[in-house]
Scaffold this motif. Structure first.
Motif, PDB file in Angstrom:
ATOM      1  N   GLY A   1       1.238   5.587  -0.142  1.00  0.00           N
ATOM      2  CA  GLY A   1       0.538   6.834  -0.013  1.00  0.00           C
ATOM      3  C   GLY A   1       1.481   7.689  -1.075  1.00  0.00           C
ATOM      4  N   ALA A   2       2.368   8.668  -0.314  1.00  0.00           N
ATOM      5  CA  ALA A   2       2.921   9.627  -1.310  1.00  0.00           C
ATOM      6  C   ALA A   2       4.375   9.295  -1.619  1.00  0.00           C
ATOM      7  CB  ALA A   2       2.968  11.086  -0.936  1.00  0.00           C
ATOM      8  N   GLY A   3       4.871   8.132  -0.966  1.00  0.00           N
ATOM      9  CA  GLY A   3       6.259   7.504  -1.186  1.00  0.00           C
ATOM     10  C   GLY A   3       7.290   8.571  -0.606  1.00  0.00           C
ATOM     11  N   THR A   4       6.927   9.225   0.499  1.00  0.00           N
ATOM     12  CA  THR A   4       7.815  10.294   1.331  1.00  0.00           C
ATOM     13  C   THR A   4       8.590   9.364   2.163  1.00  0.00           C
ATOM     14  OG1 THR A   4       6.368  11.007   2.744  1.00  0.00           O
ATOM     15  CG2 THR A   4       6.601  12.244   0.752  1.00  0.00           C
ATOM     16  N   GLY A   5       8.359   8.195   2.665  1.00  0.00           N
ATOM     17  CA  GLY A   5       9.009   7.451   3.698  1.00  0.00           C
ATOM     18  C   GLY A   5      10.463   7.389   3.745  1.00  0.00           C
TER      19      GLY A   5
ATOM     20  N   ASN B   1       1.099   8.489   7.264  1.00  0.00           N
ATOM     21  CA  ASN B   1       1.162   9.083   8.612  1.00  0.00           C
ATOM     22  C   ASN B   1       0.866   8.121   9.478  1.00  0.00           C
ATOM     23  OD1 ASN B   1       0.473  12.506   7.936  1.00  0.00           O
ATOM     24  ND2 ASN B   1       2.045  11.204   7.186  1.00  0.00           N
TER      25      ASN B   1
ATOM     26  N   THR C   1       0.636  11.487   3.079  1.00  0.00           N
ATOM     27  CA  THR C   1      -0.590  11.258   3.058  1.00  0.00           C
ATOM     28  C   THR C   1      -1.109  10.724   4.742  1.00  0.00           C
ATOM     29  OG1 THR C   1      -0.479   8.831   2.738  1.00  0.00           O
ATOM     30  CG2 THR C   1      -0.763  10.308   0.848  1.00  0.00           C
TER      31      THR C   1
ATOM     32  N   ALA D   1       7.547  17.153   8.721  1.00  0.00           N
ATOM     33  CA  ALA D   1       8.031  18.182   7.787  1.00  0.00           C
ATOM     34  C   ALA D   1       7.529  17.943   6.545  1.00  0.00           C
ATOM     35  CB  ALA D   1       9.629  18.124   8.123  1.00  0.00           C
ATOM     36  N   SER D   2       7.086  16.753   5.893  1.00  0.00           N
ATOM     37  CA  SER D   2       6.920  16.371   5.009  1.00  0.00           C
ATOM     38  C   SER D   2       5.171  16.646   4.625  1.00  0.00           C
ATOM     39  CB  SER D   2       7.152  14.755   4.408  1.00  0.00           C
ATOM     40  OG  SER D   2       6.353  14.010   5.518  1.00  0.00           O
TER      41      SER D   2
ATOM     42  N   GLU E   1       3.114  -0.125   9.248  1.00  0.00           N
ATOM     43  CA  GLU E   1       3.771   0.047   8.101  1.00  0.00           C
ATOM     44  C   GLU E   1       3.479  -0.736   6.971  1.00  0.00           C
ATOM     45  OE1 GLU E   1       8.116  -0.101   8.916  1.00  0.00           O
ATOM     46  OE2 GLU E   1       7.742   0.933  10.752  1.00  0.00           O
TER      47      GLU E   1
ATOM     48  N   THR F   1       0.800  -1.181  -0.014  1.00  0.00           N
ATOM     49  CA  THR F   1       0.017  -0.099  -0.052  1.00  0.00           C
ATOM     50  C   THR F   1       0.822   1.132  -0.027  1.00  0.00           C
ATOM     51  OG1 THR F   1      -1.202  -1.126   1.467  1.00  0.00           O
ATOM     52  CG2 THR F   1      -1.982   0.829   0.885  1.00  0.00           C
TER      53      THR F   1
ATOM     54  N   GLY G   1       5.765  11.403  13.431  1.00  0.00           N
ATOM     55  CA  GLY G   1       5.816  12.822  14.358  1.00  0.00           C
ATOM     56  C   GLY G   1       5.821  13.982  13.590  1.00  0.00           C
TER      57      GLY G   1
ATOM     58  N   ILE H   1      -4.890   0.623   5.322  1.00  0.00           N
ATOM     59  CA  ILE H   1      -6.103   1.599   5.744  1.00  0.00           C
ATOM     60  C   ILE H   1      -6.775   2.377   4.933  1.00  0.00           C
ATOM     61  CG2 ILE H   1      -6.310   3.617   7.301  1.00  0.00           C
ATOM     62  CD1 ILE H   1      -3.203   2.859   7.936  1.00  0.00           C
TER      63      ILE H   1
ATOM     64  N   GLU I   1      10.478   8.320  14.466  1.00  0.00           N
ATOM     65  CA  GLU I   1       9.405   8.549  13.677  1.00  0.00           C
ATOM     66  C   GLU I   1       9.129   7.980  12.206  1.00  0.00           C
ATOM     67  OE1 GLU I   1       9.206  12.711  13.781  1.00  0.00           O
ATOM     68  OE2 GLU I   1      10.681  12.961  12.394  1.00  0.00           O
TER      69      GLU I   1
HETATM   70  C1  LIG Z   1      11.663  15.970   3.518  1.00  0.00           C
HETATM   71  C2  LIG Z   1      11.049  14.716   4.451  1.00  0.00           C
HETATM   72  C3  LIG Z   1      10.643  15.264   5.758  1.00  0.00           C
HETATM   73  C4  LIG Z   1      10.082  14.383   6.635  1.00  0.00           C
HETATM   74  N1  LIG Z   1       9.986  14.757   7.830  1.00  0.00           N
HETATM   75  C5  LIG Z   1       9.139  13.902   8.721  1.00  0.00           C
HETATM   76  C6  LIG Z   1       8.780  14.208   9.951  1.00  0.00           C
HETATM   77  O1  LIG Z   1       9.048  15.484  10.487  1.00  0.00           O
HETATM   78  N2  LIG Z   1       8.199  13.302  10.849  1.00  0.00           N
HETATM   79  C7  LIG Z   1       7.826  12.106  10.266  1.00  0.00           C
HETATM   80  O2  LIG Z   1       7.236  11.316  11.078  1.00  0.00           O
HETATM   81  N3  LIG Z   1       8.370  11.609   9.246  1.00  0.00           N
HETATM   82  C8  LIG Z   1       8.766  12.553   7.979  1.00  0.00           C
HETATM   83  N4  LIG Z   1       9.051  11.979   6.973  1.00  0.00           N
HETATM   84  C9  LIG Z   1       8.961  10.757   6.681  1.00  0.00           C
HETATM   85  C10 LIG Z   1       7.509  10.559   5.644  1.00  0.00           C
HETATM   86  O3  LIG Z   1       7.192  11.720   5.414  1.00  0.00           O
HETATM   87  C11 LIG Z   1       6.624   9.804   6.771  1.00  0.00           C
HETATM   88  O4  LIG Z   1       6.958   8.501   7.068  1.00  0.00           O
HETATM   89  C12 LIG Z   1       5.221   9.665   6.148  1.00  0.00           C
HETATM   90  O5  LIG Z   1       4.078   9.526   7.245  1.00  0.00           O
HETATM   91  C13 LIG Z   1       5.113   8.967   4.988  1.00  0.00           C
HETATM   92  O6  LIG Z   1       3.804   9.087   4.331  1.00  0.00           O
HETATM   93  P1  LIG Z   1       3.623   8.868   2.904  1.00  0.00           P
HETATM   94  O7  LIG Z   1       2.040   9.093   2.413  1.00  0.00           O
HETATM   95  O8  LIG Z   1       4.555   9.389   2.048  1.00  0.00           O
HETATM   96  O9  LIG Z   1       3.680   7.134   2.909  1.00  0.00           O
HETATM   97  P2  LIG Z   1       4.455   6.106   2.101  1.00  0.00           P
HETATM   98  O10 LIG Z   1       6.161   6.562   1.953  1.00  0.00           O
HETATM   99  O11 LIG Z   1       3.825   6.069   0.761  1.00  0.00           O
HETATM  100  O12 LIG Z   1       4.562   4.903   2.858  1.00  0.00           O
HETATM  101  C14 LIG Z   1       5.084   4.878   4.020  1.00  0.00           C
HETATM  102  C15 LIG Z   1       4.513   3.481   4.657  1.00  0.00           C
HETATM  103  O13 LIG Z   1       3.211   3.414   5.002  1.00  0.00           O
HETATM  104  C16 LIG Z   1       2.564   2.313   4.509  1.00  0.00           C
HETATM  105  N5  LIG Z   1       1.146   2.957   3.924  1.00  0.00           N
HETATM  106  C17 LIG Z   1       1.064   4.061   3.179  1.00  0.00           C
HETATM  107  N6  LIG Z   1      -0.284   4.292   3.174  1.00  0.00           N
HETATM  108  C18 LIG Z   1      -0.764   3.298   3.876  1.00  0.00           C
HETATM  109  C19 LIG Z   1      -2.518   2.877   4.143  1.00  0.00           C
HETATM  110  N7  LIG Z   1      -3.390   3.660   3.413  1.00  0.00           N
HETATM  111  N8  LIG Z   1      -2.546   1.758   4.719  1.00  0.00           N
HETATM  112  C20 LIG Z   1      -1.515   0.926   5.269  1.00  0.00           C
HETATM  113  N9  LIG Z   1      -0.319   1.183   5.008  1.00  0.00           N
HETATM  114  C21 LIG Z   1       0.074   2.253   4.231  1.00  0.00           C
HETATM  115  C22 LIG Z   1       3.380   1.965   3.321  1.00  0.00           C
HETATM  116  O14 LIG Z   1       3.292   0.427   2.891  1.00  0.00           O
HETATM  117  C23 LIG Z   1       4.889   2.229   3.898  1.00  0.00           C
HETATM  118  O15 LIG Z   1       5.150   1.007   4.548  1.00  0.00           O
HETATM  119  C24 LIG Z   1       9.846  13.020   6.162  1.00  0.00           C
HETATM  120  C25 LIG Z   1       9.932  12.664   4.622  1.00  0.00           C
HETATM  121  C26 LIG Z   1      10.626  13.481   3.800  1.00  0.00           C
HETATM  122  C27 LIG Z   1      11.193  13.222   2.605  1.00  0.00           C
END
Ligand SMILES: Cc1cc2nc3c(=O)[nH]c(=O)nc-3n(C[C@H](O)[C@H](O)[C@H](O)COP(=O)(O)OP(=O)(O)OC[C@H]3O[C@@H](n4cnc5c(N)ncnc54)[C@H](O)[C@@H]3O)c2cc1C
Length: 459
Positions: free
Chosen positions: A72-76, A145, A141, A135-136, A193, A70, A151, A199, A408
């Protein structure tokens, strides 16, 4: 790695008629990465737009024994959404609606693909805000999150995502929906994760926007001096909602990136925000102003929205500014007991210097969470080996100091092989039992957390 035949993909597409499924290799490239830069492999991306399509997508993949990630935005920052095995990705991007808002109950229900920043925009219009602020936030998404228990700077005062999840609705591997509050099984889904359930939606607690917010940047001195100043300030009754540390190398880097001559002296800095009623924030301002006068230290304060935004831009420019110092960023978000932070920054810098690595440390130091960044180059094998050795030493130090591998960003792929440093054998067995009960065939996000437990890792 098991590779499934193309005929299976064709059958999947047929069974999901009406839902967009893209398997063009050029398009898929964008879905093979996350912010770690690690590259995986996927065969198709499915774009459900609502609850019914989401369930059909999950059930369709499972019926054909296809591993699912699954996304979201791939910012992990731990490789969580990188498809390690030959997988299909279910993207939540198009399930991005606010489903309901209840002012009286201070709650909002959203679909998983809603971007955190879009939720904040919606809530602002209602006089509310959602405290978790990675910060992302402009890109990441709510589903991502929750899956990472994200966090952010405000976590110091407000806590992390888990505290705000009132109810979750998720899809089990067989396509069936489950719904639960934080006291039930939903508690396991938050922070899992993408390995236990997918979700679909969440009911979240929100809070009224405080009457007043003030933001400060305090120029500290050496890294250690800045850390020690923070303890002194807290001892005086200073109670910020945001409490961030930026080491001297990082501040220099941001200052150059933004062209801020006045900061180029490169003194480690503390970034604070206080909030509350007008009187409360003025009281807090009095404490920090008096402290800085006494010490003869430079303090930049911002009260008006545009000035505050300017200071926040500085904080948010850290990541892009570091990108200019190396092709590959290795970002570890360790957390340590507060009393160890001051010694840790110096020690970690020494560990990096011994390995000739370029290291930058900043983060949410109020809750013990430091981001340790090594700017390096993935193409240079020998440098990457030194970096891996540094990360290994870092994790061993953190575990020995009573800290955690991740504050986090989660475990994902990058930390899965280190779980035994922080969990006992019994704890790991218990976690494995939970995975077996919820995803017996290991179809959800394989190659991640649970492969660290079962020895699928590569350490
Ligand atoms: C510049 C930058 C700053 C950042 N700052 C922070 C910060 O301050 N705090 C922080 O906590 N993180 C931070 N991050 C990390 C990241 O943004 C977080 O982990 C964020 O929550 C990931 O969201 P995403 O939508 O990009 O998820 P993704 O990267 O797409 O996925 C992350 C994980 O969640 C799972 N997932 C996604 N959507 C679902 C769903 N609907 N159901 C079940 N599983 C799912 C995926 O399988 C994967 O394991 C930062 C990243 C960047 C690039």
């Amino acid at each position: 790695m098991v590779k499934f035949p193309s005929s299976v993909l064709s059958r999947l597409k047929r069974s999901l008629r009406g839902i967009e499924v893209i398997s063009d290799p050029a398009f898929l490239t964008a879905y093979r990465f996350d912010a770690t830069g690690r590259r995986g492999r996927c065969r198709a991306v499915i774009f459900p737009v609502n609850r019914e399509e989401f369930s059909r997508a999950a059930a369709g993949c499972m019926a054909m024994d296809m591993p699912v990630v699954t996304r979201g935005a791939g910012t992990g920052f731990s490789g969580g959404s990188v498809p390690v095995e030959d997988s299909v990705i279910i993207s939540t991007e198009r399930m991005n609606r606010v489903l309901s808002f209840n002012r009286l109950n201070e709650q909002v229900q959203v679909e998983a693909g809603l971007v955190n920043g879009k939720l904040q925009q919606f809530l602002e219009g209602e006089g509310f805000f959602y405290p978790p602020d990675p910060a992302s936030f402009r890109v990441s998404t709510i589903g991502g999150n929750i899956a990472e228990n994200a966090g952010g700077p405000r976590a110091y005062r407000y806590g992390v995502t888990r505290r705000y999840v009132r109810e979750l609705e998720w899809v089990m591997p067989d396509g069936e929906f489950c719904r639960s509050g934080p006291e039930g099984i939903g508690a396991l889904i938050t922070g899992s994760e993408g390995t236990l359930g997918m979700i679909y939606s969440a009911v979240l607690s929100v809070l009224p926007v405080p009457e007043s917010r003030l933001t400060f940047l305090l120029e500290g001195g050496t890294d250690r001096e800045a850390m020690d100043l923070a303890s002194e300030l807290l001892g005086l009754g200073f109670r910020p909602s945001v409490f961030e540390f930026i080491d001297s190398k990082t501040i220099q880097c941001v200052a150059e990136y933004l062209g801020l001559e006045e900061l180029i002296s490169g003194r480690a800095s503390l970034f604070f925000e206080v909030e509350g009623t007008g009187i409360e924030t003025l009281e807090q301002k009095g404490i920090i102003d008096g402290f800085c006068d006494l010490k003869g230290m430079k303090l930049v304060s911002a009260e008006k929205e545009n000035r505050r935004e300017h200071l926040w831009e500085l904080r948010r420019s850290i990541s892009p500014s570091l990108a200019r110092r190396g092709i590959t960023k290795i970002n570890e978000d360790i957390a340590l007991p507060l009393g160890r932070l001051s010694e840790a920054v110096g020690l970690i810098h020494r560990m990096a210097a011994e390995r000739w690595l370029d290291c930058y440390i900043f983060g949410h130091c109020g809750d013990g969470n430091l981001h340790v960044n090594v700017m390096t180059d993935r193409r240079k094998k020998e440098e990457m080996a030194r970096t891996a050795d540094f990360v290994d030493a870092l994790f061993r130090y953190v575990a020995g100091a009573g800290g955690t591998l991740s504050g986090e960003h989660g475990i994902g792929v990058t930390k899965r092989d280190y779980l035994d440093l922080v969990f006992s054998e019994e704890e790991l067995e218990l976690q494995e039992g939970i995975k077996k009960a919820m995803d017996g065939e290991s179809r959800l996000n394989p190659g991640k957390y649970f492969d660290g437990i079962t020895g699928g890792g590569s350490k």
